[in-house]
Design a protein around this motif. Structure first.
Motif, short mmCIF file in Angstrom:
data_model
loop_
_atom_site.label_atom_id
_atom_site.label_comp_id
_atom_site.label_asym_id
_atom_site.label_seq_id
_atom_site.Cartn_x
_atom_site.Cartn_y
_atom_site.Cartn_z
N THR A 125 2.96 12.48 -4.16
CA THR A 125 3.94 12.19 -2.44
C THR A 125 5.86 12.85 -4.07
N ALA A 169 3.14 8.69 5.96
CA ALA A 169 4.57 8.42 7.03
C ALA A 169 5.73 8.28 6.48
N GLY A 227 0.97 -1.09 -0.11
CA GLY A 227 -0.52 0.08 -0.15
C GLY A 227 0.69 1.24 0.37
N TRP A 228 0.24 2.32 0.40
CA TRP A 228 1.44 3.67 -0.05
C TRP A 228 0.48 4.57 1.51
N ASP A 229 1.72 4.67 1.87
CA ASP A 229 0.88 5.91 3.20
C ASP A 229 2.34 7.37 3.44
N GLU A 230 1.44 7.98 2.40
CA GLU A 230 2.08 9.35 2.19
C GLU A 230 2.65 10.19 3.36
N VAL A 255 6.45 0.46 3.89
CA VAL A 255 5.85 1.12 3.38
C VAL A 255 5.07 0.17 4.09
N PRO A 256 3.33 -0.13 3.79
CA PRO A 256 2.00 -0.39 4.17
C PRO A 256 2.52 -1.78 3.86
#
Length: 295
Positions: free
Chosen positions: A180, A152, A147-150, A238-239
């Motif tokens: 991002t 973080a 996934g993506w956690d910008e 990253v998740p």
């Protein structure tokens, strides 16, 4: 002069693996000529396997390839040219059909006479003269595994910048969201170069001379390339959507203390391995020792 033919499906990542092996062989035996060939059509390959004689260039001494689309052609050329066939992955066809299978250890290959387990996929990377105080941050993007956690990610990059005062350059990938990229471009204390502005060959040149490299955990191939370039390597989290073989390979690197996850980093200067990862060179030496490219 020995002739190595790479069967290429046109995918840059697969060609990079094959060239990594072929070029490593050429460094040991300079009397090697490297060529590429597109896969035969399925009907051509099957005809060649059954009756011989594909429409292809002059006989090669060794054929190699990566990607499922290359497998039938590798075997067809092996039969027609009586040349050893090397596949750089876990093939979709029986392993026994190939003379050598170079399979990443995260694919858990069973011990066999014709199998070599590798640390990640092979690549063309070579270490160069390092520039003192140089650092790179390689940012990937969401994938089928990650996934993506910008927020973080930006926080992680800011932490690296705050705790390591070297000169930092950041680049993105084709998967990096535009939002991002915009956030990265606005961070003080670094030079941001988007993937769209990097010419062919730019990143290998940069890694070859970079001391320290942080890589997002989704960009596993870049982790191995940074290690092969002789960089000290840290991993930005990253998740993970679900357990997968690529993450398992990254976990093996952490266990072997070849890379440092951000969660375990206390701001110390990261150190590279005593010797850069050189899986292409190791496999080339083993291939030659087995007589798969006769003198």
């Amino acid at each position: 002069m020995k002739r190595i033919v790479i069967v290429s499906d046109g995918k840059p990542g697969h060609l990079n693996q094959s060239l990594g092996l072929a070029e490593a062989i050429a460094r040991i035996n300079p009397a090697v000529q490297i060529e590429t060939l597109a896969p035969l059509s399925r009907s051509q390959a099957l005809k060649a396997l059954l009756f011989g004689g594909p429409e292809a260039p002059a006989k090669a001494d060794l054929v190699i390839g990566a990607g499922h689309a290359t497998h039938l052609t590798l075997l067809a050329l092996k039969r027609c040219w009586r040349a050893p066939a090397v596949v750089l992955m876990k093939p979709s066809l029986p392993l026994s059909l190939f003379d050598l299978c170079l399979i990443p250890e995260h694919d858990a290959p069973k011990p066999r006479r014709n199998v070599i387990a590798t640390r990640g996929a092979l690549n063309r990377m070579r270490p160069g003269a390092k520039v003192a105080g140089s650092g790179m941050i390689l940012v990937g993007g969401p994938s089928k595994h990650s996934g993506w956690d910008e927020a973080a990610l930006i926080s992680a990059v800011e932490r690296v910048l705050a705790q390591d005062s070297r000169s930092w350059r950041v680049t993105s990938s084709r998967r990096t969201p535009a939002e991002t990229e915009a956030r990265l471009a606005g961070l003080p204390g670094l030079e941001f170069i988007p993937a769209s502005q990097t010419p062919s060959g730019w990143l290998p040149e940069q890694l070859a001379q970079t001391e320290c490299c942080w890589v997002t955990a989704d960009s596993v191939s870049m982790v191995y390339e940074a290690l092969s370039a002789g960089c000290a390597v840290g991993i930005l989290p990253v998740p993970q959507l679900k357990p997968n073989r690529l993450q398992a390979g990254l976990d093996l690197l952490v266990e072997a203390q070849r890379v440092v996850p951000l969660a375990r980093w206390q701001g110390e200067t990261l150190s590279p391995d005593a010797g850069p990862l050189d899986e292409a060179g190791r496999c080339a030496k083993e291939l030659l020792a087995r007589g798969l490219l006769p003198g």
